[in-house]
Scaffold this motif. Structure first.
Motif, mmCIF file in Angstrom:
data_model
loop_
_atom_site.group_PDB
_atom_site.id
_atom_site.type_symbol
_atom_site.label_atom_id
_atom_site.label_comp_id
_atom_site.label_asym_id
_atom_site.label_seq_id
_atom_site.Cartn_x
_atom_site.Cartn_y
_atom_site.Cartn_z
ATOM 1 N N LYS A 49 16.299 92.243 -22.247
ATOM 2 C CA LYS A 49 16.587 91.472 -23.409
ATOM 3 C C LYS A 49 17.795 91.847 -24.027
ATOM 4 O O LYS A 49 18.764 90.877 -24.325
ATOM 5 C CB LYS A 49 15.377 91.848 -24.282
ATOM 6 N N CYS A 50 18.167 92.918 -24.213
ATOM 7 C CA CYS A 50 19.430 93.618 -24.642
ATOM 8 C C CYS A 50 20.510 93.015 -23.893
ATOM 9 O O CYS A 50 21.298 92.775 -24.469
ATOM 10 C CB CYS A 50 19.455 95.098 -24.688
ATOM 11 N N LYS A 65 21.182 89.243 -24.104
ATOM 12 C CA LYS A 65 21.425 88.804 -25.584
ATOM 13 C C LYS A 65 22.879 88.964 -25.584
ATOM 14 O O LYS A 65 23.660 88.184 -26.338
ATOM 15 C CB LYS A 65 20.582 89.759 -26.812
ATOM 16 N N VAL A 111 14.963 84.474 -27.764
ATOM 17 C CA VAL A 111 16.156 85.218 -27.629
ATOM 18 C C VAL A 111 17.619 84.087 -27.566
ATOM 19 O O VAL A 111 18.535 84.533 -28.173
ATOM 20 C CB VAL A 111 16.255 86.068 -26.433
ATOM 21 N N ASP A 118 18.198 82.750 -30.984
ATOM 22 C CA ASP A 118 18.813 83.654 -31.912
ATOM 23 C C ASP A 118 20.089 84.266 -31.618
ATOM 24 O O ASP A 118 21.099 84.360 -32.479
ATOM 25 C CB ASP A 118 18.106 85.277 -31.834
ATOM 26 N N CYS A 119 20.696 84.118 -30.293
ATOM 27 C CA CYS A 119 21.983 84.404 -29.889
ATOM 28 C C CYS A 119 22.888 83.263 -30.222
ATOM 29 O O CYS A 119 24.148 83.256 -30.175
ATOM 30 C CB CYS A 119 21.923 84.634 -28.483
#
Length: 128
Positions: A67-68, A71, A93, A96-97
């Motif tokens: 996920k990191c 992102k 995700v 959000d990005c």
């Protein structure tokens, strides 16, 4: 203490960005290696418009480290791609990005000396 430097340790660090490809960033992201993804992006590999999921990845499980990495790529303009798993978390995700990408774009434009008109800044901010 004497430390021996082997050529194989130095050559990868000296290779030019044009010798690197987004495929290497993608491979590091799927391995969950956040520091490697960051290192490759800082060396000049462009993510803008690239597909993260360029093909099917059977058995891929989205973990915290993945996920990191995803992102980081999305914040630099990469797309999930047409083969992205149908995951609620992955879609969150992605949404959000978009805010991170808009912020990075406006900051980069400002640092490059582009004085964007207020209306353009509002349009870009509207992507958020």
């Amino acid at each position: 203490e004497v430390v021996e430097v082997v050529e194989a340790d130095v050559v990868p660090l000296l290779s030019a960005p044009e010798q690197l490809s987004f495929a290497e960033v993608r491979q590091a992201a799927f391995a969950g290696a956040c520091s490697r993804v960051q290192q490759l992006l800082c060396r000049g590999i462009q993510a803008l418009g690239e597909e993260i999921f360029d093909r099917r990845y059977p058995g891929f499980v989205l973990g915290r480290e993945h996920k990191c990495c995803i992102k980081m790529l999305l914040a630099r303009g990469a797309k999930l791609g047409r083969f992205a798993p149908n995951s609620k978390l992955l879609r969150k995700v992605d949404s959000d990005c978009l805010d991170l990408w808009a912020t990075c774009f406006l900051r980069s434009a400002s640092l490059a000396g582009y004085d964007l008109p207020e209306t353009v800044q509002q349009i870009v901010s509207g992507f958020r």
